[in-house]
Motif scaffolding. Structure first.
Motif, PDB file in Angstrom:
ATOM      1  N   LYS A 179       0.849  -1.180   0.000  1.00 29.10           N
ATOM      2  CA  LYS A 179       0.000   0.000   0.000  1.00 29.10           C
ATOM      3  C   LYS A 179       0.885   1.231   0.000  1.00 29.10           C
ATOM      4  O   LYS A 179       1.676   1.450   0.894  1.00 29.10           O
ATOM      5  CB  LYS A 179      -0.882  -0.002   1.243  1.00 29.10           C
ATOM      6  CG  LYS A 179      -1.788   1.203   1.347  1.00 29.10           C
ATOM      7  CD  LYS A 179      -2.618   1.083   2.606  1.00 29.10           C
ATOM      8  CE  LYS A 179      -3.487   2.291   2.800  1.00 29.10           C
ATOM      9  NZ  LYS A 179      -4.243   2.203   4.040  1.00 29.10           N
ATOM     10  N   GLN A 192      -9.452  -0.433  -3.613  1.00 29.95           N
ATOM     11  CA  GLN A 192      -8.300   0.453  -3.712  1.00 29.95           C
ATOM     12  C   GLN A 192      -8.600   1.640  -4.627  1.00 29.95           C
ATOM     13  O   GLN A 192      -9.252   1.500  -5.656  1.00 29.95           O
ATOM     14  CB  GLN A 192      -7.127  -0.347  -4.278  1.00 29.95           C
ATOM     15  CG  GLN A 192      -5.785   0.325  -4.205  1.00 29.95           C
ATOM     16  CD  GLN A 192      -4.695  -0.630  -4.621  1.00 29.95           C
ATOM     17  OE1 GLN A 192      -4.952  -1.621  -5.292  1.00 29.95           O
ATOM     18  NE2 GLN A 192      -3.477  -0.364  -4.228  1.00 29.95           N
ATOM     19  N   THR A 239      -7.414  -1.955   1.655  1.00 34.32           N
ATOM     20  CA  THR A 239      -8.061  -1.920   0.348  1.00 34.32           C
ATOM     21  C   THR A 239      -7.338  -2.818  -0.628  1.00 34.32           C
ATOM     22  O   THR A 239      -6.112  -2.828  -0.682  1.00 34.32           O
ATOM     23  CB  THR A 239      -8.095  -0.488  -0.213  1.00 34.32           C
ATOM     24  OG1 THR A 239      -6.749   0.010  -0.320  1.00 34.32           O
ATOM     25  CG2 THR A 239      -8.894   0.443   0.674  1.00 34.32           C
ATOM     26  N   SER A 240      -8.088  -3.575  -1.390  1.00 37.83           N
ATOM     27  CA  SER A 240      -7.545  -4.417  -2.457  1.00 37.83           C
ATOM     28  C   SER A 240      -8.218  -4.019  -3.765  1.00 37.83           C
ATOM     29  O   SER A 240      -9.062  -3.118  -3.805  1.00 37.83           O
ATOM     30  CB  SER A 240      -7.790  -5.887  -2.131  1.00 37.83           C
ATOM     31  OG  SER A 240      -7.153  -6.249  -0.915  1.00 37.83           O
ATOM     32  N   GLU A 241      -7.863  -4.697  -4.834  1.00 32.70           N
ATOM     33  CA  GLU A 241      -8.330  -4.290  -6.152  1.00 32.70           C
ATOM     34  C   GLU A 241      -9.852  -4.384  -6.293  1.00 32.70           C
ATOM     35  O   GLU A 241     -10.482  -3.516  -6.915  1.00 32.70           O
ATOM     36  CB  GLU A 241      -7.667  -5.159  -7.219  1.00 32.70           C
ATOM     37  CG  GLU A 241      -8.014  -4.762  -8.644  1.00 32.70           C
ATOM     38  CD  GLU A 241      -7.325  -5.635  -9.672  1.00 32.70           C
ATOM     39  OE1 GLU A 241      -7.304  -5.248 -10.855  1.00 32.70           O
ATOM     40  OE2 GLU A 241      -6.793  -6.706  -9.299  1.00 32.70           O
ATOM     41  N   GLY A 291     -12.685  -4.064  -0.177  1.00 29.74           N
ATOM     42  CA  GLY A 291     -11.869  -3.642   0.963  1.00 29.74           C
ATOM     43  C   GLY A 291     -12.539  -3.999   2.265  1.00 29.74           C
ATOM     44  O   GLY A 291     -13.699  -4.430   2.298  1.00 29.74           O
TER      45      GLY A 291
END
Length: 947
Positions: free
Chosen positions: A2, A290, A333-335, A338
């Motif tokens: 991140k 994200q 947060t991920s792609e 989150g």
């Protein structure tokens, strides 16, 4: 990874191809640029270059846009498995792959990591090895899959299983992530399983499954290559095209749509943890993907709620209710989605229902009071410093550029990113709190010690936790020596020829200045202006060595209390003053030192040192903080007692030094010793032992020597000197013969091995020579025999290492590893056999590999601020010459095979060592008498009775 974002700076990332108009000289001085060039090969490979000529090194990273989210149900853990497989072999690199080459070229050690959405492979190398790295990375991407055979796959499955045992099954609270993930995401969601995956899925994976996964995701059009450091752009571009151009493009990769989740109801789950000694409550709310517009305000929100003495969660749970010593909250947060997480490890026997009630009280207080503009600016100041820290290495800069390229579609996205975080207001923070937390459903997981289900959150139901059964004699059989037979992938040139080295890098040892001030403070510094940061470390000799043996833990508490307020600042006021400068100041203690360290923006250094003056000269000795700190320390000790690795470290010290030696103790103390310590004990220690006469000050960064000296004038004048005599450590006695000791942890999924004996001090003339000798034994990671035989040859372990560690008057040789339970004897005996044969089998090739690494790695030795600071600490602690790195290099060049064998014979003797195993006694203890060192001694026989 991140990225941390600058909040109070103007930051530009400028494409070399699309530079804006020439800036004025005045404006240019206020900008921090990370320039890059991006181009795309015909096969879809994205390539990003960044030039940084501050050190003669280059970082190379290959990132594939595939993580656990691209796996199939029933075949989880593949992305992580590939992180392992891609290091092993490729058609032209041969067996040992990049790991083997890394040792020869002086690399940092090829490494990788896997997340839900990407897998990366990276290494920093001397710049003369850049073409070799490009060749190797291309071979992994286009010429790898034929080398994967059934035995190779079987062995690597065992390695991954060992990693899971070490990180999850044999670790306190290791299953929390699994329970949260399964409850938060609906079945079939790409995030509904953990990154490490299911052991059953891995075991069931076929060779064809593996090939299909590789052929789909490991294609140029799904990969980004980042090169950052000191290199020639035209030359590097020609190499990239030469080695990558003819790798075939794969099928089009479908874009996955964002898939944020909602919870129809709150879910409360629990499980009893075999290793935990304290109850833990984890709350998780669905969040945003994200780069979502709300992610920025959520970052500020979670930081404000939990971090520091002003945080509502800290005030309520730590100070008022005294239920815990620490609250952690974060926005992850991920792609695709989150989550907001909150974790509290409570004090012993605390009911988690009380913890949850206190959390709700803290939220209510926040709703009433809100957040101020000053608090937002304080948080942003810390983000600025963190951002610069993330760019302090060429690898960090490469990671940052790749992150934006893959997940934002543009390495230059940082400008928009900065705008969004700059725009966060207190109204935004309250809005996201109301949107994502207030009255919203969440997942609550209670992890409690086995037999203490009465502590779980009220209304919780038992969660399903999958634990592997370790069965004696059921381990997989494979022969990793079987070579793969295949037809090599065609190429327009002979790829089996390793490229030559480039021009040898000119390694320059940083200029060091030294001075002793009138008070006795010794100053060591390096000026370095690569980034506008300063790092410093103040080391005060003494630590535990100056303590009463009946009250171990005093120096640790003294160090911790130093940052809990000053004469004129309450603990909260001091913390706020530090954070408002975007700085960090930490104090800690170990066996022999109290250390005060700091990291700050160069522009704020003077104000930070003023605060350090207060911390050292005017400690507050706040009674309330002392009470909280004692509780926290006792909780820390209880957590150590639950961790097999912590148990091994503590027990090994007792065995090495004997019960009467001061260093047999853990400097944190015991629950009994900490309970007995009073605040007067701390004051007495401080008044007697904290003196400039035993203090050294180390500083690296964007500040000149005269300014450093000026900044210390007040401390030098006002710090009263005392006569302090630090006891000389009596070196531990080497055992006359080997003995095996066992510490029982019932139902352990792994056994922790810790073997060794007293050895060389860091000041001994043979100390560095012994480290060279140890490189091929266990100090060189994948270049070492221990790793090659225990991990690569047998699949017994995830990792194993040996090392020489020393101080001014004593030292230790040790070997450590975590091995699967049912091969405890076999792994221990194999270590013993390797030690017995090491000297006789040491060859000229071993020496050349060791020399290559030890000499060439000097190009990387001083790249980061941290490595420069460590260099200063070595110089001050051991009285090394300022050019000790260069002197060692000359010494290595002159070493012979006979020199190494003599060192091995002198300092490695498996028949005069301590063998400590921490594991499951009922299944493993009796077999260890086959090592030939008599019946093992059980260190905690009372646990057998409990079991």
């Amino acid at each position: 990874m991140k990225p941390f974002l600058a909040a109070l700076i103007v930051l530009f990332v400028v494409s070399c191809k699309e530079k804006s108009e020439q800036k004025t000289e005045e404006t240019a001085k206020t900008e921090f640029k990370v320039e890059f060039e991006k181009f795309t090969l015909d096969n879809g490979l994205q390539v990003i270059f960044h030039i940084d000529r501050s050190d003669p090194v280059v970082a190379v990273a290959l990132t594939s846009h595939v993580g656990s989210a691209r796996e199939k149900v029933g075949r989880t853990g593949f992305a992580h498995l590939f992180e392992h497989l891609l290091f092993l072999e490729s058609e032209n690199l041969g067996k040992g792959g990049l790991d083997k080459m890394s040792a020869r070229i002086g690399g940092s050690g090829a490494n990788g990591s896997t997340s839900r959405d990407r897998t990366n492979y990276f290494q920093t190398v001397p710049k003369d090895a850049l073409e070799k790295m490009i060749w190797a990375e291309a071979d992994k991407l286009g010429y790898f899959i034929n080398t994967v055979t059934e035995p190779v796959l079987a062995k690597e499955k065992e390695v991954v299983k060992n990693e899971k045992r070490q990180r999850v099954d044999n670790n306190p609270y290791g299953h929390v992530n699994y329970v949260v993930t399964k409850a938060l995401y609906p079945e079939g969601h790409p995030y509904s399983w953990t990154v490490i995956g299911s052991l059953e899925d891995l075991q069931n994976a076929t060779l064809q499954d593996v090939k299909d996964f590789y052929n789909k995701w490991y294609v140029p059009n799904n990969v980004t290559l980042t090169i950052a450091g000191d290199f020639d752009v035209a030359e590097a571009k020609s190499w990239v095209k030469k080695y990558f151009d003819e790798i075939k493009k794969g099928d089009a990769i479908p874009t996955l749509e964002k898939q944020p989740v909602t919870l129809e109801t709150t879910k409360k789950l629990y499980y009893e943890d075999n290793f935990a000694r304290l109850p833990q409550l984890s709350l998780t709310w669905p969040s945003v993907p994200q780069f979502d517009k709300d992610a920025y305000a959520l970052d500020v929100l979670t930081t404000y709620l939990s971090d520091g003495k002003k945080a509502p969660l800290y005030k309520t749970l730590v100070e008022e209710k005294q239920l815990t010593d620490y609250v952690r909250m974060y926005n992850s947060t991920s792609e695709l989605a989150g989550e907001l997480g909150l974790s509290v490890t409570a004090f012993d026997t605390t009911e988690l229902t009380k913890v949850n009630s206190a959390i709700q009280e803290a939220f209510a207080a926040f709703e009433k009071e809100g957040i101020s503009d000053a608090d937002i600016n304080r948080i942003k100041a810390g983000q600025e410093t963190n951002f610069y820290n993330s760019l302090s290495s060429v690898l960090g800069k490469g990671f940052q550029l790749a992150q934006y390229e893959i997940f934002a579609g543009d390495p230059g996205y940082v400008s928009e990113d900065v705008e969004k975080i700059l725009a966060v207001t207190k109204e935004d923070v309250m809005r996201v709190y109301n949107t994502y937390i207030k009255d919203k459903n969440y997942v609550a997981v209670s992890a409690v010690p086995r037999g203490q289900a009465s502590l779980v959150l009220e209304g919780s139901t038992k969660a399903e936790v999958v634990e592997e059964k370790i069965v004696e004699g059921k381990e997989s059989n494979f022969d990793p020596s079987i070579a793969a037979t295949y037809e090599k992938t065609p190429s327009s040139f002979d790829r089996s020829i390793e490229p030559p080295y480039g021009s040898s890098p000119d390694v320059k040892v940083p200029d060091v200045y030294k001075e002793e001030l009138s008070s006795g403070i010794k100053v060591f510094g390096i000026e370095n202006n690569e980034v506008p940061l300063v790092q410093f470390s103040i080391k005060i000799n003494g630590g535990m060595l100056l303590e009463d043996k009946n009250k171990i833990g005093v120096s640790n508490l003294v160090a911790s209390m130093l940052t809990k307020g000053t004469k004129n600042k309450t603990p909260e006021e001091l913390e706020n003053a530090i954070e408002s400068l975007g700085a960090s100041i930490n104090a800690s203690a170990n066996d022999q030192y109290i250390t005060i360290s700091g990291n700050c923006l160069a522009k704020n250094y003077t104000k930070v040192i003023e605060l350090v003056n207060e911390i050292i000269l005017e400690p507050r000795w706040d009674a309330k903080e002392f009470s909280l700190l004692k509780q926290s320390t006792i909780s820390q000790i209880q957590r150590q007692q639950a961790n097999p690795n912590g148990i091994a470290a503590n027990e090994f010290s007792k065995l090495v030094y004997g019960k009467d030696h001061i260093l047999a103790n853990n400097n944190v103390g015991t629950t009994a010793s900490v309970a007995s310590i009073t605040i007067e004990d701390l004051k007495n220690y401080y008044n007697a032992n904290v003196s400039p006469t035993v203090t050294s000050f180390h500083i690296v960064g964007d500040i000149t020597e005269p300014n450093v000296k000026s900044s210390l004038a007040s401390l030098n004048k006002n710090w009263k000197a005392k006569d302090v005599t630090v006891p000389t450590i009596v070196a531990a006695e080497k055992p006359e013969k080997s003995k095996v000791y066992f510490y029982n942890v019932p139902d352990a999924k792994q056994s922790v091995l810790m073997f060794g004996a007293p050895s060389l001090a860091a000041t001994d003339k043979n100390y560095y020579g012994a480290q060279v000798m140890n490189y091929r034994l266990g100090g060189g990671s994948f270049a070492s025999q221990l790793t090659q035989e225990l991990r690569e040859g047998k699949g017994y372990t995830y990792g194993v290492r040996s090392s020489f560690s020393g101080d001014k008057t004593d030292g230790l040789f040790s070997i450590s590893s975590g091995v699967r339970t049912n091969v405890t004897y076999e792994a221990s005996n194999l270590v013993k056999e390797i030690l017995e044969k090491y000297s006789a089998g040491y060859s000229q090739n071993d020496l050349e590999v060791s020399k290559g690494y030890m000499i060439k790695s000097n190009a990387r030795a001083f790249e980061t601020m941290g490595s420069k600071l460590n260099m200063l600490l070595n110089i001050s602690t051991y009285d090394y010459p300022v050019d000790y790195a260069k002197q060692r290099e000359e010494g290595v060049k002159n070493m012979s095979v006979e020199d190494v064998k003599a060192l091995a014979n002198d300092y490695i003797n498996p028949d005069k060592m301590i063998y400590l195993i921490v594991g499951d006694a009922k299944t493993q203890l009796k077999k260890l008498n086959k090592l030939g060192y008599g019946e093992p001694e059980l260190l905690n026989p009372e646990e057998i009775l409990k079991d």
